[in-house]
Scaffold this motif. Structure first.
Motif, PDB file in Angstrom:
ATOM      1  N   ILE A 146      34.116  -1.864 -14.146  1.00  0.00           N
ATOM      2  CA  ILE A 146      34.356  -1.539 -12.728  1.00  0.00           C
ATOM      3  C   ILE A 146      33.804  -0.147 -12.416  1.00  0.00           C
ATOM      4  O   ILE A 146      34.127   0.824 -13.105  1.00  0.00           O
ATOM      5  CB  ILE A 146      35.859  -1.569 -12.386  1.00  0.00           C
ATOM      6  CG1 ILE A 146      36.440  -2.964 -12.649  1.00  0.00           C
ATOM      7  CG2 ILE A 146      36.090  -1.171 -10.936  1.00  0.00           C
ATOM      8  CD1 ILE A 146      37.935  -3.055 -12.381  1.00  0.00           C
ATOM      9  N   CYS A 147      32.977  -0.088 -11.391  1.00  0.00           N
ATOM     10  CA  CYS A 147      32.458   1.198 -10.936  1.00  0.00           C
ATOM     11  C   CYS A 147      33.262   1.615  -9.706  1.00  0.00           C
ATOM     12  O   CYS A 147      33.243   0.931  -8.679  1.00  0.00           O
ATOM     13  CB  CYS A 147      30.979   1.025 -10.582  1.00  0.00           C
ATOM     14  SG  CYS A 147      30.205   2.530 -10.006  1.00  0.00           S
ATOM     15  N   VAL A 148      33.992   2.724  -9.808  1.00  0.00           N
ATOM     16  CA  VAL A 148      34.855   3.172  -8.715  1.00  0.00           C
ATOM     17  C   VAL A 148      34.071   4.118  -7.811  1.00  0.00           C
ATOM     18  O   VAL A 148      33.597   5.168  -8.255  1.00  0.00           O
ATOM     19  CB  VAL A 148      36.108   3.886  -9.271  1.00  0.00           C
ATOM     20  CG1 VAL A 148      36.963   4.437  -8.140  1.00  0.00           C
ATOM     21  CG2 VAL A 148      36.921   2.941 -10.138  1.00  0.00           C
ATOM     22  N   VAL A 149      33.890   3.736  -6.550  1.00  0.00           N
ATOM     23  CA  VAL A 149      33.134   4.578  -5.601  1.00  0.00           C
ATOM     24  C   VAL A 149      34.016   4.945  -4.410  1.00  0.00           C
ATOM     25  O   VAL A 149      35.008   4.278  -4.138  1.00  0.00           O
ATOM     26  CB  VAL A 149      31.856   3.853  -5.097  1.00  0.00           C
ATOM     27  CG1 VAL A 149      30.873   3.643  -6.230  1.00  0.00           C
ATOM     28  CG2 VAL A 149      32.206   2.525  -4.444  1.00  0.00           C
ATOM     29  N   GLN A 150      33.623   5.998  -3.695  1.00  0.00           N
ATOM     30  CA  GLN A 150      34.472   6.427  -2.584  1.00  0.00           C
ATOM     31  C   GLN A 150      34.181   5.694  -1.291  1.00  0.00           C
ATOM     32  O   GLN A 150      35.042   5.596  -0.430  1.00  0.00           O
ATOM     33  CB  GLN A 150      34.401   7.946  -2.389  1.00  0.00           C
ATOM     34  CG  GLN A 150      33.018   8.541  -2.382  1.00  0.00           C
ATOM     35  CD  GLN A 150      33.081  10.063  -2.331  1.00  0.00           C
ATOM     36  OE1 GLN A 150      33.294  10.729  -3.344  1.00  0.00           O
ATOM     37  NE2 GLN A 150      32.885  10.626  -1.151  1.00  0.00           N
ATOM     38  N   ASP A 151      32.980   5.160  -1.164  1.00  0.00           N
ATOM     39  CA  ASP A 151      32.563   4.613   0.116  1.00  0.00           C
ATOM     40  C   ASP A 151      31.765   3.319  -0.073  1.00  0.00           C
ATOM     41  O   ASP A 151      31.092   3.158  -1.083  1.00  0.00           O
ATOM     42  CB  ASP A 151      31.651   5.641   0.792  1.00  0.00           C
ATOM     43  CG  ASP A 151      32.083   5.875   2.217  1.00  0.00           C
ATOM     44  OD1 ASP A 151      32.987   5.168   2.677  1.00  0.00           O
ATOM     45  OD2 ASP A 151      31.505   6.773   2.855  1.00  0.00           O
ATOM     46  N   VAL A 152      31.815   2.434   0.927  1.00  0.00           N
ATOM     47  CA  VAL A 152      31.073   1.186   0.828  1.00  0.00           C
ATOM     48  C   VAL A 152      29.582   1.449   0.640  1.00  0.00           C
ATOM     49  O   VAL A 152      28.908   0.742  -0.109  1.00  0.00           O
ATOM     50  CB  VAL A 152      31.305   0.312   2.084  1.00  0.00           C
ATOM     51  CG1 VAL A 152      30.386  -0.882   2.073  1.00  0.00           C
ATOM     52  CG2 VAL A 152      32.750  -0.146   2.152  1.00  0.00           C
ATOM     53  N   LYS A 153      29.054   2.493   1.303  1.00  0.00           N
ATOM     54  CA  LYS A 153      27.604   2.683   1.189  1.00  0.00           C
ATOM     55  C   LYS A 153      27.173   3.033  -0.235  1.00  0.00           C
ATOM     56  O   LYS A 153      26.027   2.808  -0.614  1.00  0.00           O
ATOM     57  CB  LYS A 153      27.078   3.690   2.212  1.00  0.00           C
ATOM     58  CG  LYS A 153      27.612   5.081   2.137  1.00  0.00           C
ATOM     59  CD  LYS A 153      26.906   5.932   3.222  1.00  0.00           C
ATOM     60  CE  LYS A 153      27.359   7.366   3.208  1.00  0.00           C
ATOM     61  NZ  LYS A 153      28.743   7.543   3.674  1.00  0.00           N
TER      62      LYS A 153
END
Lengths: 199, 199
Positions: free
Chosen positions: B83-90
């Motif tokens: 799982i790659c945890v990102v802050q934003d959909v973009k």
């Protein structure tokens, strides 16, 4: 696989069509829109639709207006014998902000640009000639932008109206107020020298 | 006297609310819209409305999706244990463009920012913990932005997950490819030195 969902792609495409908005900005704006709440988004969407549906061009001067005639042309305190010819509606509001112009306007909705195939016949010139022929016009200020195309348009109009007995003027060229001489381009500076005035 | 008609003012106000759009740009965009033909304007207006109305967050990862589950989470070829945890959909689409990541994502929809009153409780963390507890997750990549707030968020999550037996990684810091060393900021350069690797 690596594409945005269709609805975002559509929105990005629409934003990209706007002037000065590149792909990356269009993506940022689209993402921003979708993250807002529904009411805010509907307000935005409706404001675009309403503006287009409710505004037309003033039949007299070509300014945007909610009615047939714009608030400037309706205003009896404005001097109808003084017409400032501008290329774009936004120039009307630029002059209005000075609060020092009490004449009326005539919006050309463009400039002559042979490169882009825009000839004088596409401009709102007929109305100007009609006014000059039918009304008591004393002065016409040619206030197109100081670009090659703006200049060419002003020269064209001045020749068109040359035979009528009307004073034709243009805006003063020179150094802008508050600027540093070092940063003024050489053409502007040389015009400012040519058109120097007594102190 | 010197104000734009109400409908333009409304439109300018709406455009001004967008990120990176100042008053002058908002005026230019509004004027551009009103000068387009009705069909084009309705297309733009509708694309905003449709995007908002038809997109929701994927119930699994928080990505934008037309259905309950997004195309990435639905894809059986993706490795659900990474799982790659990102802050934003973009950021999801930034990774997707590399075409080299075959795991899945988890979108936080923000970062912890005490200054702006954004605490961890406002982030999409519950779903992440639920996944970690119920599924066989092997590795979590914390891919928040390399800013103070992004770092703080990653540290918070790493502590939160610290007791589980999961590999937690983060993106490599270093000089960006194609850059000129002269223009790389000193913090990045010093990180690139600290994390140097054998040739």
């Amino acid at each position: 696989m690596n594409d945005y969902p269709k609805y975002i792609q559509d929105l990005i495409l629409e934003f990209s069509k706007l002037p000065g908005i590149g792909y990356k900005t269009a993506v940022r704006l689209s993402m921003h829109i979708i993250n807002k709440n529904l009411e805010e988004v509907l307000n935005f969407s409706n404001s675009i639709k309403s503006a287009k549906e409710n505004l037309k061009y003033c039949g007299v001067c070509g300014n945007f207006s909610e009615d047939e005639t714009c608030f400037i042309c309706k205003d009896s305190s404005r001097d109808k014998s003084l017409i400032c010819v501008v290329q774009d509606v936004k120039d009307v509001y630029a002059f209005e902000k000075t609060r020092s112009y009490m004449g009326v306007y005539h919006v050309l909705h463009g400039v002559i640009s042979p490169n882009r195939g825009i000839g004088p016949e596409t401009l709102n010139l007929e109305g100007l000639i009609k006014k000059v022929n039918s009304q008591n016009i004393k002065e016409i200020i040619l206030a197109t932008s100081p670009t090659l195309e703006g200049e060419a348009t002003s020269i064209y109009i001045s020749k068109l109206l040359g035979e009528k007995n009307i004073k034709i003027t243009r805006l003063a060229y020179g150094i802008p107020l508050g600027s540093d001489l070092e940063y003024v381009d050489e053409i502007t500076l040389s015009r400012a020298l040519d058109f120097r005035r007594d102190f």
